[in-house]
Design a protein around this motif. Structure first.
Motif, short mmCIF file in Angstrom:
data_model
loop_
_atom_site.label_atom_id
_atom_site.label_comp_id
_atom_site.label_asym_id
_atom_site.label_seq_id
_atom_site.Cartn_x
_atom_site.Cartn_y
_atom_site.Cartn_z
N THR A 231 0.85 -1.19 0.00
CA THR A 231 0.00 0.00 0.00
C THR A 231 0.89 1.24 0.00
O THR A 231 2.12 1.16 0.17
CB THR A 231 -0.90 0.02 1.24
N VAL A 232 0.26 2.41 -0.17
CA VAL A 232 1.01 3.67 -0.13
C VAL A 232 1.67 3.83 1.23
O VAL A 232 2.85 4.21 1.33
CB VAL A 232 0.08 4.86 -0.44
N ARG A 233 0.93 3.51 2.28
CA ARG A 233 1.49 3.62 3.63
C ARG A 233 2.67 2.67 3.80
O ARG A 233 3.71 3.04 4.36
CB ARG A 233 0.42 3.32 4.67
N GLY A 234 2.53 1.43 3.30
CA GLY A 234 3.61 0.46 3.42
C GLY A 234 4.85 0.91 2.64
O GLY A 234 5.99 0.73 3.11
N ALA A 235 4.66 1.46 1.45
CA ALA A 235 5.78 1.93 0.65
C ALA A 235 6.50 3.09 1.34
O ALA A 235 7.74 3.14 1.36
CB ALA A 235 5.29 2.35 -0.73
N VAL A 236 5.72 4.01 1.91
CA VAL A 236 6.32 5.14 2.64
C VAL A 236 7.10 4.66 3.85
O VAL A 236 8.22 5.13 4.11
CB VAL A 236 5.23 6.16 3.04
N GLU A 237 6.53 3.71 4.59
CA GLU A 237 7.23 3.17 5.76
C GLU A 237 8.53 2.49 5.36
O GLU A 237 9.55 2.62 6.05
CB GLU A 237 6.32 2.18 6.50
N ARG A 238 8.51 1.78 4.25
CA ARG A 238 9.72 1.09 3.77
C ARG A 238 10.81 2.11 3.41
O ARG A 238 11.98 1.93 3.77
CB ARG A 238 9.37 0.23 2.55
N LEU A 239 10.44 3.18 2.71
CA LEU A 239 11.41 4.22 2.35
C LEU A 239 11.95 4.94 3.58
O LEU A 239 13.14 5.24 3.65
CB LEU A 239 10.76 5.22 1.39
N SER A 265 4.58 10.06 9.81
CA SER A 265 4.09 10.45 11.13
C SER A 265 2.63 10.89 11.07
O SER A 265 1.83 10.55 11.96
CB SER A 265 4.96 11.60 11.67
N GLU A 266 2.25 11.62 10.02
CA GLU A 266 0.86 12.08 9.90
C GLU A 266 -0.09 10.89 9.70
O GLU A 266 -1.18 10.86 10.29
CB GLU A 266 0.74 13.05 8.72
N ILE A 267 0.32 9.94 8.87
CA ILE A 267 -0.54 8.76 8.66
C ILE A 267 -0.69 7.98 9.96
O ILE A 267 -1.79 7.49 10.30
CB ILE A 267 0.04 7.87 7.54
N GLU A 273 -4.30 8.65 4.09
CA GLU A 273 -3.15 8.56 3.19
C GLU A 273 -3.22 9.60 2.08
O GLU A 273 -2.22 10.25 1.74
CB GLU A 273 -3.07 7.15 2.60
N GLY A 274 -4.41 9.77 1.50
CA GLY A 274 -4.56 10.74 0.41
C GLY A 274 -4.27 12.16 0.86
O GLY A 274 -3.58 12.91 0.15
#
Length: 360
Positions: A231-239, A265-267, A273-274
């Protein structure tokens, strides 16, 4: 001592109207908003102004000391006293002015008496090259010289009050004060805001260049992670996790990944996410990031199936942008190298031509 001074200045800023006045500096506020996370905004802005106020205070102290020093070094020419006499027993030259009235016109001249040597004069007054005036001045200097030489054995020489039937008035030169050191310190003080804003602009430009350089890699990684099913959240966390590991190993600060930490942090704090991605694009303030944020936000809201194709297209576009940016940076670098090349050419020509002229 330094920490105490910083605390004192910070207390003065936070507990007076000075803080409201300093907060009106929109250029500094805008730069701080770009370069630092919002949570640290107030503290960092206050810290910046603490350093600036301290710098201004130190420079003001230097300016005052420079002015006092220049005044202390002022040379006063008090060789002539109220009785029109000069002290002859001195190891330095004695300079004074004299004036007289000639046909209703005040004529002045300067004389210098060297220690135990002949006296000479230099015309500095209102002479217009008239022959009669030059003759009278020569006669005046000659008689004053004769009067001084006749009293050479005395400690004090009395200057004649009347020469060639004309009343003569003697007066000292104006005091000389060299204010160059004071002027230099004042110029440095005035240039401080220019230097501050120049450094701010350089840091903002550095941030923008970093974001442009990191964009292709960032979009490519997001495309791979989303294509792999994250997901977008998962990709951001990975980066963010990769960025933290690089920083722990001594990596440099990258503004793109600092912004991603804020997104993460905001998520985590409950923002959708959007919405977090949209705010991320606005904070970056670059068209490419706004477009990327719009693509992800649209995919999150509408569940688009062709997200991978859209991101691949964005990767290709980002590579073209990177090429154009590299070309522009190369042109700027070549422009900066122009001056050193001209200087080197001048040195080479001097090395060749100087020996040729010396042998002629």
């Amino acid at each position: 001592m330094r920490d105490i001074l910083d605390k004192f200045i910070r207390y003065g800023i936070e507990n007076t109207r000075l803080k409201k006045l300093l907060m009106r500096d929109n250029r500094t506020k805008s730069a701080v908003e770009l370069l630092y996370p919002k949570q640290q905004y107030e503290d960092i802005l206050t810290e910046i102004w603490v350093k600036r106020v301290k710098t201004i205070g130190i420079l003001l102290f230097v300016v005052v000391i420079a002015f006092i020093y220049c005044k202390a070094q002022t040379k006063y020419f008090d060789f002539v006293d109220g009785e029109n006499s000069v002290v002859l027993e001195t190891d330095e030259s004695i300079g004074f002015n004299f004036s007289f009235n000639m046909d209703g016109e005040v004529v002045s001249d300067h004389m210098t008496i060297e220690p135990r040597t002949e006296t000479h004069g230099t015309e500095t007054g209102s002479s217009d090259g008239n022959q009669r005036k030059d003759e009278i001045l020569y006669e005046m200097r000659d008689e004053i010289e004769s009067s001084v030489e006749s009293q050479r054995g005395n400690k004090v020489a009395v200057l004649p009050k009347e020469v060639s039937g004309r009343d003569v008035r003697y007066f000292n030169d104006k005091p000389e004060t060299d204010y160059s050191l004071f002027a230099l310190s004042l110029v440095i003080l005035i240039l401080c805001p220019v230097i501050w804003y120049k450094k701010q602009r350089e840091r903002v430009e550095e941030r923008e260049n970093q974001l442009i350089l990191d964009y292709p890699t960032f979009v490519n990684k997001m495309s791979i992670f989303l294509g792999a099913g994250l997901t977008v959240r998962g990709a951001v966390e990975r980066l963010c996790m990769e960025y933290r590991e690089r920083k722990e190993k001594g990596g440099n600060k990258r503004y793109l990944y600092e912004e991603l930490l804020i997104v993460n942090s905001e998520i985590s704090n409950g923002i959708s996410e959007g919405r977090a991605i949209e705010k991320f694009g606005k904070r970056c303030r670059l068209v490419s990031y706004m477009r990327f944020a719009s693509i992800l936000s649209q995919c999150i809201k509408k569940g688009s199936d062709n997200v991978t194709e859209m991101l691949d297209e964005e990767v290709r576009n980002s590579m073209e942008i990177r090429k154009e940016n590299a070309k522009a940076r190369g042109e700027r670098a070549s422009t900066k190298l122009l001056l050193p090349c001209v200087l080197m050419l001048g040195i080479v020509m001097a090395i060749i031509m100087i020996p040729a002229f010396l042998t002629m």
